[in-house]
Design an enzyme around this catalytic site. Sequence first.
Site, PDB file in Angstrom:
ATOM      1  CE1 TYR A  87      -4.746   7.653 -10.910  1.00 29.70           C
ATOM      2  CE2 TYR A  87      -6.465   6.622 -12.216  1.00 29.70           C
ATOM      3  CZ  TYR A  87      -5.167   7.058 -12.080  1.00 29.70           C
ATOM      4  OH  TYR A  87      -4.285   6.905 -13.123  1.00 29.70           O
ATOM      5  N   GLY A 126       0.802  -1.222   0.000  1.00 29.68           N
ATOM      6  CA  GLY A 126       0.000   0.000   0.000  1.00 29.68           C
ATOM      7  C   GLY A 126       0.831   1.266   0.000  1.00 29.68           C
ATOM      8  CG  ASP A 135       1.748   2.969 -11.791  1.00 24.69           C
ATOM      9  OD1 ASP A 135       2.379   4.032 -11.956  1.00 24.69           O
ATOM     10  OD2 ASP A 135       0.765   2.870 -11.040  1.00 24.69           O
TER      11      ASP A 135
HETATM   12  C1  GLA Z   1      -1.324   5.804 -10.211  1.00 23.12           C
HETATM   13  C2  GLA Z   1      -1.745   5.266 -11.576  1.00 23.12           C
HETATM   14  C3  GLA Z   1      -0.854   5.837 -12.683  1.00 23.12           C
HETATM   15  C4  GLA Z   1      -0.741   7.357 -12.598  1.00 23.12           C
HETATM   16  C5  GLA Z   1      -0.421   7.797 -11.176  1.00 23.12           C
HETATM   17  C6  GLA Z   1      -0.465   9.290 -11.014  1.00 23.12           C
HETATM   18  O1  GLA Z   1      -0.058   5.325  -9.863  1.00 23.12           O
HETATM   19  O2  GLA Z   1      -1.686   3.865 -11.598  1.00 23.12           O
HETATM   20  O3  GLA Z   1      -1.344   5.431 -13.935  1.00 23.12           O
HETATM   21  O4  GLA Z   1      -1.907   7.969 -13.070  1.00 23.12           O
HETATM   22  O5  GLA Z   1      -1.311   7.222 -10.225  1.00 23.12           O
HETATM   23  O6  GLA Z   1       0.547   9.894 -11.737  1.00 23.12           O
END
Ligand code: GLA
Length: 388
Positions: A224, A124, A174
């Site tokens: 998000y 986390g 990511d």
């Molecule tokens: C998370 C998401 C990514 C990106 C970041 C913010 O890690 O998985 O795709 O949007 O947040 O930069």
Amino acid sequence: MEVDLRGIFAEKFGDSEGTKEYFSPGRVNLIGEHTDYNGGHVFPCALTMGTYAVARKRTDDMIYLYSANVKHAGVIEASRIALENRKAYGWANYPLGVVWAFSERGKAIDSGFEMVIWGNIPNGSGLSSSASLEVLTGVVLCDLFGYDFSMTDLALIGQFSENNFNGCNCGIMDQFAVANGKKDMAMFLDTSDLSMEYANISLPDAKIVISNSKVKHSLVDSAYNDRRMECSTALEELQTVTDINSLGDLNEEEFEKHKDAIQSDVCRRRAKHAVYENQRTIKAVEALKNNDIATFGKLMNESHVSLRDDYEVSCPELDVLVDLAWSQPGVIGSRMTGGGFGGCTVSIVKNDQVEAFKENVGKGYKEKTGIEAEFYVVDIGDGARVIG
Ligand code: GLA
């Protein structure tokens, strides 16, 4: 590795004959936050911390998965046929989602397999343990079943499974970083076309220090998705006055010229962050190439302010960590990293100040929040791969 993963495999599945071993890193983003779903740039790097797997093909249709980090869940069983997300699968929904995504891409696996995993990415913490596991599974499946997806394809498959099997609408950063990482390099990725350039980030007199706030607020996923929607509303409104495909197509001047097309103040601030953050990322990489690390650090600090005030994805604990970092000698730059609402900050700290940084920031954080922060002085490593 701190655990004997083949030993655990043998314990769970009788023996470890014919197994292979795999590794997939976590990631930290240096700058370019919440730009990856806005057609902008990001600048992440892969860590040497990550997730390991030992796996072997089976002759029947069953998939058996065990995590040495989630021992109480035991061995999770699923058939490769008609896979669906189930609450009872818990952590295993990530690898199962990738198996499902392979079949959606026309590469269904033709038998089951067994896999044991263990990772040392703090849970986390926002250092992408789920993307690490997704890309790891992609590498395992390619190796066991003879598919030859490129690393970028495996990143896209991981993202697809996370979006459509696990219900998190994340961008590509990511999985891309985890798949394509390179020792001592950060990746300057243009998310509008996935073109990427490596930039050396091994600094002679400074280290990358990650500070873990140890908090994870519950609104992460919904907030998000709200941010994504606010950005797409802003984009639609901007498109009534200017010809753009994404917020990443605008520079600061163009944004200022057209911003009144955005109706609500909230959407205007979200879009402002996306536009300015993208431009900051481009400037930061330019500065790094010119060995101007001071400018790089200043842009990191500005990134945090924008994430805190305009994008509103920071939280009191991250702000405390960053404020403390900013007040330490030898700190070149510091900001929250990743999605936000908890997780980690990333700081660039002069070599001779790293110990004092850990001590002072840790002490100040404990005083202000009652929480014991964790610090990782990180090495930048390679992307996901077969290791043995
Ligand atoms: C998370 C998401 C990514 C990106 C970041 C913010 O890690 O998985 O795709 O949007 O947040 O930069």
